[in-house]
Design a protein around this motif. Structure first.
Motif, short mmCIF file in Angstrom:
data_model
loop_
_atom_site.label_atom_id
_atom_site.label_comp_id
_atom_site.label_asym_id
_atom_site.label_seq_id
_atom_site.Cartn_x
_atom_site.Cartn_y
_atom_site.Cartn_z
N ALA A 1 10.27 1.65 9.12
CA ALA A 1 11.21 0.27 9.11
C ALA A 1 13.06 0.83 8.89
O ALA A 1 13.85 0.57 10.27
N ILE A 2 13.54 1.49 7.87
CA ILE A 2 14.84 1.60 7.75
C ILE A 2 15.31 2.76 8.94
O ILE A 2 16.14 3.01 9.30
N PHE A 3 14.16 3.90 8.77
CA PHE A 3 14.14 4.92 10.25
C PHE A 3 14.46 4.36 11.21
O PHE A 3 15.63 5.10 12.13
N SER A 4 14.19 3.45 12.02
CA SER A 4 13.15 2.59 13.49
C SER A 4 15.14 2.48 13.67
O SER A 4 15.73 1.83 14.63
N VAL A 5 15.40 1.69 12.31
CA VAL A 5 16.59 0.51 12.55
C VAL A 5 17.81 1.64 12.35
O VAL A 5 18.88 1.37 13.73
N SER B 1 0.80 -0.94 0.15
CA SER B 1 0.23 -0.25 -0.12
C SER B 1 0.32 1.24 0.35
O SER B 1 0.22 2.89 0.06
N GLY B 2 1.73 1.29 -0.20
CA GLY B 2 3.03 2.45 -0.22
C GLY B 2 4.38 2.44 0.26
O GLY B 2 4.87 0.78 1.20
N HIS B 3 5.27 2.91 0.17
CA HIS B 3 6.46 2.71 0.97
C HIS B 3 6.64 3.52 2.49
O HIS B 3 7.78 3.96 3.15
N MET B 4 5.64 4.14 3.44
CA MET B 4 6.22 4.34 4.25
C MET B 4 6.58 3.48 5.35
O MET B 4 6.54 4.25 6.40
#
Length: 139
Positions: free
Chosen positions: A98-102, A90-93
């Motif tokens: 996930a990438i930002f939190s890691v 549904s989207g790249h959010m």
């Protein structure tokens, strides 16, 4: 008195779900946003406050500690029910979150590990008083 621990967990869960649903409405998402995490933070905060003020009986505190430790597997089970495929399609959010939190967790852990170097841990001794080095006992 252990039942009070279950009651406290239920109250925290209800408040967390209400706040999570409110955040979902605020962000325009048709889902609960962080309700379980909010409930866990509430449970930890209330337990800390009550322990500091000596409000809880030892039996009640045991109930709160038990359900607090059981909460993590419940969160994992609830997260397993989420539809990850629909979130990704549904989207790249979801991927960006996930990438930002890691990245944030990695930077915080790296910063904390460099912040203050403490004394090394003392060497472990087994029942016979022998020091353990690399899994082997040396006298």
């Amino acid at each position: 008195m252990i039942i009070y621990g279950v009651g406290l967990l239920a109250i925290c869960t209800l408040v967390g779900v209400i706040i999570g649903d409110g955040l979902g409405i605020l962000f325009g998402v048709r889902s609960n946003v962080g309700g379980v995490g909010i409930a866990m933070i509430l449970l930890i905060a209330i337990r800390y406050f009550a322990h500091k003020r000596r409000i809880l009986l030892p039996e009640t505190e045991k109930g709160v500690a038990f359900w607090g430790s059981m909460y993590i597997p419940v969160v994992v089970a609830m997260a397993a029910q989420q539809n990850v495929v629909a979130a990704l399609s549904s989207g790249h959010m979801a991927v960006l979150a996930a990438i930002f939190s890691v990245l944030v967790c990695t930077l915080v852990i790296a910063g904390l590990s460099r912040y203050k170097k403490g004394d090394p841990l003392p060497k472990e001794e087994d029942e016979l008083g022998l020091e353990r080095i690399g899994g082997k006992a040396h006298g």
